[in-house]
Design an enzyme around this catalytic site. Sequence first.
Site, PDB file in Angstrom:
ATOM      1  N   HIS A  56      -4.986   0.435 -22.631  1.00  0.00           N
ATOM      2  CA  HIS A  56      -4.365  -0.286 -21.525  1.00  0.00           C
ATOM      3  C   HIS A  56      -3.299  -1.265 -22.011  1.00  0.00           C
ATOM      4  CE1 HIS A  56      -6.728   1.323 -18.208  1.00  0.00           C
ATOM      5  NE2 HIS A  56      -7.769   1.289 -19.013  1.00  0.00           N
ATOM      6  N   HIS A  93     -17.711   4.322 -30.972  1.00  0.00           N
ATOM      7  CA  HIS A  93     -17.439   2.933 -31.341  1.00  0.00           C
ATOM      8  C   HIS A  93     -18.056   1.969 -30.345  1.00  0.00           C
ATOM      9  CE1 HIS A  93     -15.285  -0.855 -31.931  1.00  0.00           C
ATOM     10  NE2 HIS A  93     -15.060  -0.452 -33.164  1.00  0.00           N
ATOM     11  N   GLU A 102     -20.861  -0.734 -30.983  1.00  0.00           N
ATOM     12  CA  GLU A 102     -20.659  -2.024 -30.314  1.00  0.00           C
ATOM     13  C   GLU A 102     -20.807  -1.949 -28.798  1.00  0.00           C
ATOM     14  OE1 GLU A 102     -16.910  -3.624 -31.502  1.00  0.00           O
ATOM     15  OE2 GLU A 102     -17.357  -3.519 -33.653  1.00  0.00           O
ATOM     16  N   HIS A 158     -16.141   2.934 -40.015  1.00  0.00           N
ATOM     17  CA  HIS A 158     -17.399   2.929 -39.258  1.00  0.00           C
ATOM     18  C   HIS A 158     -18.297   4.094 -39.678  1.00  0.00           C
ATOM     19  CE1 HIS A 158     -16.762  -0.437 -36.621  1.00  0.00           C
ATOM     20  NE2 HIS A 158     -15.595   0.027 -36.233  1.00  0.00           N
TER      21      HIS A 158
END
Length: 300
Positions: free
Chosen positions: A126, A185, A215, A247
């Site tokens: 965004h 993620h 997360e 990650h």
Amino acid sequence: MWHNLVKKQWMALTCAVLLLAGLQAEWCLAAHPVTQEKGPAILLVTFGTSVESAQAAFRTIEQRVKAAFPKAEVRWAYTSKIIRKKLEKSGTRIDSPEMALARLMDDGYTKVAVQSLHMIPGIEFHELCDNARLFGQMDGGFSKVMVGWPLLVSDTAMDKVLKEILTRVVPKERKADEAVVLMGHGTHHPSDAVYSAMMYKAQKTDPNVYVGTVEGSPSFEEIKEQLVQKKIKKAYLVPLMTVAGDHAKNDMAGDEPDSWKSQLTKAGIEAVPVMKGLAEYDAIADMWVEQLKVTIAHLQ
């Protein structure tokens, strides 16, 4: 209970996400007339990675994009300032999306297709749309600039990605009573609901396939609890990410006590990491290319 709860959450949250995404889509295209057209140029935008082995995913994407648009100028941008700074110290300079757009404008390109290589339409997507819109409003700059959607933006896309993972990514030797845990993620943005939707779809397809996040929701603790309750003895860990970067290397497959692999091992479950990002697979990389084709078509 979990199945019904996830289904209800998914329906409500996905509606909210798609509503927000639909509103945001109006901002992803900005245009004004110019006297002479140049382009379109293609800007591929991702979070980025400093893990060398993970770069294979980006190479696959670039090859597929250049094959589809052999005459187009193709450039890259990373949204992560931390990754850009880390790479710069080792001699590799990658622009931010804003700097990359400024360079394209300075080089005289008037039409630009910005392709998001993110998994979901979250905060970074965004922000990318907002900034692209502002570049498109500058006098004497781009005549048109449009941002292409990330990977998981529709029911059809989620189904296809899940199918590709189960047929191409998960090792063939996996048995029916062994689990597959996809690591997303996660985000504080409403688009986190996409992961619950993927969990719902995964469970409908195969009750031993799970989706967790680093997360967000579903959390790894929730997934681990279910694996223990079902007395699962072996689980394949797969990154639900563009690349198998930090990650995947540390949070998923690392040797530290808090990694997913270490926690499952402590719980008596053999954990087998699959260290490849989704963009390394042609069929999944081509899904981003198809999004890009739609974006390019709207620039003509």
